[in-house]
Design a protein around this motif. Structure first.
Motif, PDB file in Angstrom:
ATOM      1  N   ILE A  19       0.834  -1.204   0.000  1.00  0.00           N
ATOM      2  CA  ILE A  19       0.000   0.000   0.000  1.00  0.00           C
ATOM      3  C   ILE A  19       0.874   1.263   0.000  1.00  0.00           C
ATOM      4  N   ILE A  20       1.948   1.196  -0.761  1.00  0.00           N
ATOM      5  CA  ILE A  20       2.858   2.330  -0.922  1.00  0.00           C
ATOM      6  C   ILE A  20       2.820   2.749  -2.382  1.00  0.00           C
ATOM      7  N   CYS A  21       2.561   4.024  -2.612  1.00  0.00           N
ATOM      8  CA  CYS A  21       2.534   4.561  -3.965  1.00  0.00           C
ATOM      9  C   CYS A  21       3.879   4.290  -4.631  1.00  0.00           C
ATOM     10  N   GLN A  22       3.849   3.751  -5.817  1.00  0.00           N
ATOM     11  CA  GLN A  22       5.078   3.398  -6.524  1.00  0.00           C
ATOM     12  C   GLN A  22       5.672   4.565  -7.308  1.00  0.00           C
ATOM     13  N   GLU A  23       5.126   5.749  -7.109  1.00  0.00           N
ATOM     14  CA  GLU A  23       5.681   6.973  -7.704  1.00  0.00           C
ATOM     15  C   GLU A  23       6.338   7.835  -6.631  1.00  0.00           C
ATOM     16  N   CYS A  24       5.599   8.171  -5.576  1.00  0.00           N
ATOM     17  CA  CYS A  24       6.145   9.035  -4.519  1.00  0.00           C
ATOM     18  C   CYS A  24       6.650   8.234  -3.322  1.00  0.00           C
ATOM     19  N   PHE A  25       6.355   6.947  -3.284  1.00  0.00           N
ATOM     20  CA  PHE A  25       6.801   6.007  -2.242  1.00  0.00           C
ATOM     21  C   PHE A  25       6.328   6.374  -0.835  1.00  0.00           C
ATOM     22  N   LYS A  26       5.145   6.971  -0.763  1.00  0.00           N
ATOM     23  CA  LYS A  26       4.520   7.260   0.531  1.00  0.00           C
ATOM     24  C   LYS A  26       3.451   6.212   0.801  1.00  0.00           C
ATOM     25  N   PHE A  28      -0.192   5.111   2.055  1.00  0.00           N
ATOM     26  CA  PHE A  28      -1.522   5.712   2.024  1.00  0.00           C
ATOM     27  C   PHE A  28      -2.566   4.735   2.535  1.00  0.00           C
ATOM     28  N   GLU A  29      -3.715   5.278   2.884  1.00  0.00           N
ATOM     29  CA  GLU A  29      -4.877   4.442   3.172  1.00  0.00           C
ATOM     30  C   GLU A  29      -5.329   3.801   1.860  1.00  0.00           C
ATOM     31  N   VAL A  30      -5.916   2.639   1.930  1.00  0.00           N
ATOM     32  CA  VAL A  30      -6.380   1.930   0.739  1.00  0.00           C
ATOM     33  C   VAL A  30      -7.313   2.814  -0.093  1.00  0.00           C
ATOM     34  N   SER A  31      -8.119   3.645   0.551  1.00  0.00           N
ATOM     35  CA  SER A  31      -9.074   4.491  -0.176  1.00  0.00           C
ATOM     36  C   SER A  31      -8.395   5.554  -1.036  1.00  0.00           C
ATOM     37  N   ASN A  32      -7.104   5.801  -0.824  1.00  0.00           N
ATOM     38  CA  ASN A  32      -6.390   6.808  -1.605  1.00  0.00           C
ATOM     39  C   ASN A  32      -5.444   6.175  -2.635  1.00  0.00           C
ATOM     40  N   ILE A  33      -5.563   4.868  -2.832  1.00  0.00           N
ATOM     41  CA  ILE A  33      -4.706   4.145  -3.779  1.00  0.00           C
ATOM     42  C   ILE A  33      -5.526   3.740  -4.999  1.00  0.00           C
ATOM     43  N   GLU A  34      -4.908   3.894  -6.176  1.00  0.00           N
ATOM     44  CA  GLU A  34      -5.562   3.499  -7.421  1.00  0.00           C
ATOM     45  C   GLU A  34      -4.647   2.558  -8.205  1.00  0.00           C
ATOM     46  N   GLU A  46      -1.627  -4.491 -21.467  1.00  0.00           N
ATOM     47  CA  GLU A  46      -2.621  -5.503 -21.109  1.00  0.00           C
ATOM     48  C   GLU A  46      -3.114  -5.314 -19.685  1.00  0.00           C
ATOM     49  N   ASP A  47      -4.198  -6.000 -19.348  1.00  0.00           N
ATOM     50  CA  ASP A  47      -4.742  -5.991 -17.992  1.00  0.00           C
ATOM     51  C   ASP A  47      -4.055  -7.031 -17.107  1.00  0.00           C
ATOM     52  N   SER A  48      -2.916  -7.536 -17.528  1.00  0.00           N
ATOM     53  CA  SER A  48      -2.225  -8.582 -16.771  1.00  0.00           C
ATOM     54  C   SER A  48      -1.651  -8.021 -15.470  1.00  0.00           C
ATOM     55  N   PHE A  49      -1.500  -8.888 -14.479  1.00  0.00           N
ATOM     56  CA  PHE A  49      -0.974  -8.489 -13.174  1.00  0.00           C
ATOM     57  C   PHE A  49       0.391  -7.818 -13.299  1.00  0.00           C
ATOM     58  N   ASP A  50       1.232  -8.325 -14.186  1.00  0.00           N
ATOM     59  CA  ASP A  50       2.575  -7.777 -14.351  1.00  0.00           C
ATOM     60  C   ASP A  50       2.583  -6.376 -14.943  1.00  0.00           C
ATOM     61  N   ASN A  51       1.462  -5.947 -15.508  1.00  0.00           N
ATOM     62  CA  ASN A  51       1.368  -4.608 -16.078  1.00  0.00           C
ATOM     63  C   ASN A  51       0.634  -3.646 -15.143  1.00  0.00           C
ATOM     64  N   LEU A  52       0.406  -4.050 -13.918  1.00  0.00           N
ATOM     65  CA  LEU A  52      -0.318  -3.216 -12.971  1.00  0.00           C
ATOM     66  C   LEU A  52       0.577  -2.801 -11.812  1.00  0.00           C
ATOM     67  N   THR A  53       0.334  -1.613 -11.303  1.00  0.00           N
ATOM     68  CA  THR A  53       1.006  -1.127 -10.110  1.00  0.00           C
ATOM     69  C   THR A  53       0.000  -0.289  -9.329  1.00  0.00           C
ATOM     70  N   ILE A  54       0.408   0.254  -8.200  1.00  0.00           N
ATOM     71  CA  ILE A  54      -0.485   1.106  -7.431  1.00  0.00           C
ATOM     72  C   ILE A  54       0.137   2.492  -7.276  1.00  0.00           C
ATOM     73  N   LEU A  55      -0.721   3.496  -7.403  1.00  0.00           N
ATOM     74  CA  LEU A  55      -0.329   4.890  -7.235  1.00  0.00           C
ATOM     75  C   LEU A  55      -1.347   5.583  -6.353  1.00  0.00           C
ATOM     76  N   CYS A  56      -0.892   6.600  -5.612  1.00  0.00           N
ATOM     77  CA  CYS A  56      -1.863   7.411  -4.882  1.00  0.00           C
ATOM     78  C   CYS A  56      -2.653   8.224  -5.911  1.00  0.00           C
ATOM     79  N   LYS A  57      -3.785   8.747  -5.516  1.00  0.00           N
ATOM     80  CA  LYS A  57      -4.642   9.477  -6.452  1.00  0.00           C
ATOM     81  C   LYS A  57      -3.907  10.636  -7.104  1.00  0.00           C
TER      82      LYS A  57
END
Length: 69
Positions: A19-26, A28-34, A46-57
């Motif tokens: 649950i750490i933004c992979q851009e700013c590395f802070k 966040f609460e789950v509700s602020n992660i996309e 693609e929608d594959s798992f390997d092409n996905l990451t999490i970022l804060c809003k």
């Protein structure tokens, strides 16, 4: 098109990234992660798992605005 990750995919991403933004590395609460496609769908990504990451809003918006340039 708007992507909606399954609960299982979201949980796996949170497990992988802690649950750490992979851009700013802070932390966040789950509700602020996309979910973000690393290689955009409109460029053939693609929608594959390997092409996905999490970022804060904030970082998600900034990343997409940068990609439009």
């Amino acid at each position: 098109r708007r992507y909606s990750a399954s609960i299982e995919t979201r949980e796996k991403l949170f497990e992988k990234y802690g649950i750490i933004c992979q851009e700013c590395f802070k932390h966040f609460e789950v509700s602020n992660i996309e979910i973000h496609h690393i290689f955009p769908l409109y460029l053939g990504g693609e929608d594959s798992f390997d092409n996905l990451t999490i970022l804060c809003k904030k970082c998600h918006v900034l990343t997409h605005n940068f990609l439009k340039l």
